[in-house]
Design a protein around this motif. Structure first.
Motif, PDB file in Angstrom:
ATOM      1  N   MET A   1      58.946  44.138  49.056  1.00  0.00           N
ATOM      2  CA  MET A   1      58.129  45.302  48.683  1.00  0.00           C
ATOM      3  C   MET A   1      56.716  44.825  48.368  1.00  0.00           C
ATOM      4  O   MET A   1      56.514  43.882  47.619  1.00  0.00           O
ATOM      5  CB  MET A   1      58.728  46.000  47.467  1.00  0.00           C
ATOM      6  CG  MET A   1      57.927  47.199  46.971  1.00  0.00           C
ATOM      7  SD  MET A   1      58.737  47.977  45.554  1.00  0.00           S
ATOM      8  CE  MET A   1      57.568  49.288  45.226  1.00  0.00           C
ATOM      9  N   THR A   2      55.733  45.471  48.954  1.00  0.00           N
ATOM     10  CA  THR A   2      54.348  45.098  48.703  1.00  0.00           C
ATOM     11  C   THR A   2      53.724  46.053  47.707  1.00  0.00           C
ATOM     12  O   THR A   2      54.222  47.133  47.434  1.00  0.00           O
ATOM     13  CB  THR A   2      53.540  45.117  50.013  1.00  0.00           C
ATOM     14  OG1 THR A   2      53.567  46.443  50.545  1.00  0.00           O
ATOM     15  CG2 THR A   2      54.124  44.131  51.012  1.00  0.00           C
ATOM     16  N   THR A   3      52.615  45.651  47.153  1.00  0.00           N
ATOM     17  CA  THR A   3      51.893  46.456  46.170  1.00  0.00           C
ATOM     18  C   THR A   3      50.466  46.628  46.643  1.00  0.00           C
ATOM     19  O   THR A   3      49.881  45.703  47.180  1.00  0.00           O
ATOM     20  CB  THR A   3      51.910  45.766  44.794  1.00  0.00           C
ATOM     21  OG1 THR A   3      53.262  45.479  44.440  1.00  0.00           O
ATOM     22  CG2 THR A   3      51.284  46.631  43.742  1.00  0.00           C
ATOM     23  N   THR A   4      49.908  47.808  46.441  1.00  0.00           N
ATOM     24  CA  THR A   4      48.516  48.021  46.832  1.00  0.00           C
ATOM     25  C   THR A   4      47.604  47.193  45.963  1.00  0.00           C
ATOM     26  O   THR A   4      47.969  46.772  44.867  1.00  0.00           O
ATOM     27  CB  THR A   4      48.145  49.518  46.688  1.00  0.00           C
ATOM     28  OG1 THR A   4      48.230  49.876  45.316  1.00  0.00           O
ATOM     29  CG2 THR A   4      49.075  50.377  47.515  1.00  0.00           C
ATOM     30  N   THR A   5      46.386  46.967  46.459  1.00  0.00           N
ATOM     31  CA  THR A   5      45.443  46.127  45.723  1.00  0.00           C
ATOM     32  C   THR A   5      44.744  46.882  44.602  1.00  0.00           C
ATOM     33  O   THR A   5      44.003  46.274  43.837  1.00  0.00           O
ATOM     34  CB  THR A   5      44.369  45.576  46.685  1.00  0.00           C
ATOM     35  OG1 THR A   5      43.628  46.680  47.239  1.00  0.00           O
ATOM     36  CG2 THR A   5      45.008  44.760  47.793  1.00  0.00           C
ATOM     37  N   LYS A   6      44.994  48.175  44.476  1.00  0.00           N
ATOM     38  CA  LYS A   6      44.241  49.003  43.536  1.00  0.00           C
ATOM     39  C   LYS A   6      44.307  48.453  42.112  1.00  0.00           C
ATOM     40  O   LYS A   6      43.286  48.314  41.432  1.00  0.00           O
ATOM     41  CB  LYS A   6      44.749  50.442  43.571  1.00  0.00           C
ATOM     42  CG  LYS A   6      43.936  51.377  42.674  1.00  0.00           C
ATOM     43  CD  LYS A   6      44.426  52.809  42.816  1.00  0.00           C
ATOM     44  CE  LYS A   6      43.620  53.743  41.921  1.00  0.00           C
ATOM     45  NZ  LYS A   6      44.080  55.142  42.038  1.00  0.00           N
ATOM     46  N   ASN A   7      45.521  48.172  41.633  1.00  0.00           N
ATOM     47  CA  ASN A   7      45.676  47.698  40.266  1.00  0.00           C
ATOM     48  C   ASN A   7      46.185  46.262  40.227  1.00  0.00           C
ATOM     49  O   ASN A   7      46.838  45.857  39.267  1.00  0.00           O
ATOM     50  CB  ASN A   7      46.653  48.611  39.506  1.00  0.00           C
ATOM     51  CG  ASN A   7      46.130  50.030  39.387  1.00  0.00           C
ATOM     52  OD1 ASN A   7      44.987  50.240  39.013  1.00  0.00           O
ATOM     53  ND2 ASN A   7      46.978  50.992  39.713  1.00  0.00           N
ATOM     54  N   MET A   8      45.902  45.495  41.286  1.00  0.00           N
ATOM     55  CA  MET A   8      46.464  44.151  41.386  1.00  0.00           C
ATOM     56  C   MET A   8      45.956  43.240  40.269  1.00  0.00           C
ATOM     57  O   MET A   8      46.701  42.415  39.744  1.00  0.00           O
ATOM     58  CB  MET A   8      46.140  43.551  42.749  1.00  0.00           C
ATOM     59  CG  MET A   8      46.879  42.262  43.043  1.00  0.00           C
ATOM     60  SD  MET A   8      48.665  42.355  42.753  1.00  0.00           S
ATOM     61  CE  MET A   8      49.100  43.749  43.761  1.00  0.00           C
ATOM     62  N   THR A   9      44.699  43.381  39.879  1.00  0.00           N
ATOM     63  CA  THR A   9      44.180  42.550  38.781  1.00  0.00           C
ATOM     64  C   THR A   9      44.963  42.815  37.504  1.00  0.00           C
ATOM     65  O   THR A   9      45.358  41.883  36.792  1.00  0.00           O
ATOM     66  CB  THR A   9      42.684  42.815  38.554  1.00  0.00           C
ATOM     67  OG1 THR A   9      41.949  42.403  39.716  1.00  0.00           O
ATOM     68  CG2 THR A   9      42.175  42.043  37.347  1.00  0.00           C
ATOM     69  N   GLU A  10      45.215  44.095  37.219  1.00  0.00           N
ATOM     70  CA  GLU A  10      45.984  44.445  36.026  1.00  0.00           C
ATOM     71  C   GLU A  10      47.389  43.874  36.090  1.00  0.00           C
ATOM     72  O   GLU A  10      47.909  43.349  35.095  1.00  0.00           O
ATOM     73  CB  GLU A  10      46.047  45.968  35.864  1.00  0.00           C
ATOM     74  CG  GLU A  10      44.709  46.608  35.548  1.00  0.00           C
ATOM     75  CD  GLU A  10      44.824  48.118  35.400  1.00  0.00           C
ATOM     76  OE1 GLU A  10      45.976  48.619  35.398  1.00  0.00           O
ATOM     77  OE2 GLU A  10      43.793  48.786  35.298  1.00  0.00           O
ATOM     78  N   GLU A  11      48.014  43.971  37.262  1.00  0.00           N
ATOM     79  CA  GLU A  11      49.383  43.464  37.393  1.00  0.00           C
ATOM     80  C   GLU A  11      49.434  41.952  37.235  1.00  0.00           C
ATOM     81  O   GLU A  11      50.320  41.412  36.572  1.00  0.00           O
ATOM     82  CB  GLU A  11      49.965  43.885  38.749  1.00  0.00           C
ATOM     83  CG  GLU A  11      50.168  45.385  38.882  1.00  0.00           C
ATOM     84  CD  GLU A  11      51.126  45.730  40.009  1.00  0.00           C
ATOM     85  OE1 GLU A  11      51.931  44.861  40.383  1.00  0.00           O
ATOM     86  OE2 GLU A  11      51.066  46.858  40.506  1.00  0.00           O
ATOM     87  N   CYS A  12      48.495  41.266  37.853  1.00  0.00           N
ATOM     88  CA  CYS A  12      48.472  39.804  37.749  1.00  0.00           C
ATOM     89  C   CYS A  12      48.178  39.364  36.320  1.00  0.00           C
ATOM     90  O   CYS A  12      48.793  38.408  35.818  1.00  0.00           O
ATOM     91  CB  CYS A  12      47.437  39.228  38.713  1.00  0.00           C
ATOM     92  SG  CYS A  12      47.924  39.334  40.459  1.00  0.00           S
ATOM     93  N   GLU A  13      47.284  40.050  35.664  1.00  0.00           N
ATOM     94  CA  GLU A  13      46.963  39.669  34.295  1.00  0.00           C
ATOM     95  C   GLU A  13      48.099  40.009  33.340  1.00  0.00           C
ATOM     96  O   GLU A  13      48.290  39.315  32.341  1.00  0.00           O
ATOM     97  CB  GLU A  13      45.656  40.331  33.865  1.00  0.00           C
ATOM     98  CG  GLU A  13      44.450  39.734  34.609  1.00  0.00           C
ATOM     99  CD  GLU A  13      43.110  40.233  34.101  1.00  0.00           C
ATOM    100  OE1 GLU A  13      43.091  41.275  33.409  1.00  0.00           O
ATOM    101  OE2 GLU A  13      42.093  39.573  34.403  1.00  0.00           O
ATOM    102  N   ALA A  14      48.869  41.038  33.664  1.00  0.00           N
ATOM    103  CA  ALA A  14      50.045  41.345  32.848  1.00  0.00           C
ATOM    104  C   ALA A  14      51.061  40.201  32.956  1.00  0.00           C
ATOM    105  O   ALA A  14      51.714  39.829  31.962  1.00  0.00           O
ATOM    106  CB  ALA A  14      50.679  42.654  33.299  1.00  0.00           C
TER     107      ALA A  14
END
Length: 264
Positions: A1-14
């Motif tokens: 499953m892929t994730t859009t780049t929209k909130n990728m910074t938030e997800e990575c920082e989480a």
């Protein structure tokens, strides 16, 4: 499953925050905590990198970020310099062991010759079992489990069946003389593969890290997975806190990658 780049910074920082909190709660990996705290202040600089992780699964993103933090913590250019120095010192130490062992073996031979040829004795070790026993006198496990069987074995077989002390020392020297120094992990090998220290050490360590992820069963990284040259440049510039005069770009990383491929 892929994730859009929209909130990728938030997800990575989480992911980074969760890892940091776990380390703090368990009092482990303090260097990683420092590294994560720094990365959390570099959201804009790391955006391209985080966006490129959108094609990965959540588990793969967590693994990538965990290994990136570890690479920065333990395979930084400063650490690569220290590792090179340790490698050089290890080479020197082995050479000295070889030389000293030969000298010591010769002296042991001479002592035996003197005692055999003259009416004098220094009451020193001559049996390997005695050496082992005395060297292990503070070792509870040896005293409890090995001392008695070893002494029984020494009583069963006389001196001619055991290695001669000078021969033991000589073997230690021969072993050191024939030593082949090598890195015990791929990232250290990559970070110290060149003769001179540079920013390229860290690039090589990160590239090695990615190869390790792709080769780790269960993580299911595609063999085509990589980060772009521009994203790698952002990793280098950000993680190494480079000044404006030191910054590298995608072209620099691309050239380094080509040089690495040609050297394989």
């Amino acid at each position: 499953m892929t994730t859009t780049t929209k909130n990728m910074t938030e997800e990575c920082e989480a992911i980074l925050i969760a890892s940091r909190n776990y380390n703090i709660e368990n009092s482990i990996w303090p260097t990683d905590v420092i590294t994560i705290n720094y990365l959390l202040t570099q959201s804009a600089a790391m955006k391209t990198v985080y966006d490129e992780l959108s094609a990965l699964s959540a588990q793969q993103r967590a693994q990538f970020l965990d290994q990136l933090v570890g690479t920065l913590s333990f395979w930084s250019p400063e650490n690569a310099i220290e590792m090179r120095a340790a490698r050089d010192r290890l080479i020197d130490v082995n050479k000295k062991i070889s030389t000293l062992a030969k000298d010591l073996a010769d002296l042991l031979e001479e002592r035996s010759a003197i005692e055999n040829q003259h009416p004098f004795n220094s009451n020193t070790h001559y049996h390997i079992v005695n050496v082992i026993k005395e060297a292990s006198r503070d070792n509870y496990h040896f005293r409890s489990f090995l001392a008695e069987p070893l002494q029984a074995l020494a009583g069963q077989f006389d001196l001619k069946y055991w290695p001669y002390l000078p021969a033991v020392i000589k073997e230690i020297g021969d072993d050191a003389d024939a030593a082949e120094i090598y890195a015990t992990d791929p990232r250290t090998e990559a970070a110290t593969s060149s003769n001179r220290s540079s920013k390229a050490d860290f690039v090589r360590a990160v590239l090695s890290m990615i190869d390790e992820l792709k080769d780790t069963p269960g993580l299911n990284f595609s063999q085509d997975f990589s980060v772009s040259d521009s994203a790698m440049a952002d990793i280098v510039n950000t993680c190494l806190k480079l000044s404006a005069e030191e910054l590298v770009d995608g072209a620099h990383v691309k050239n380094l990658r080509h040089r690495e491929k040609r050297s394989l």
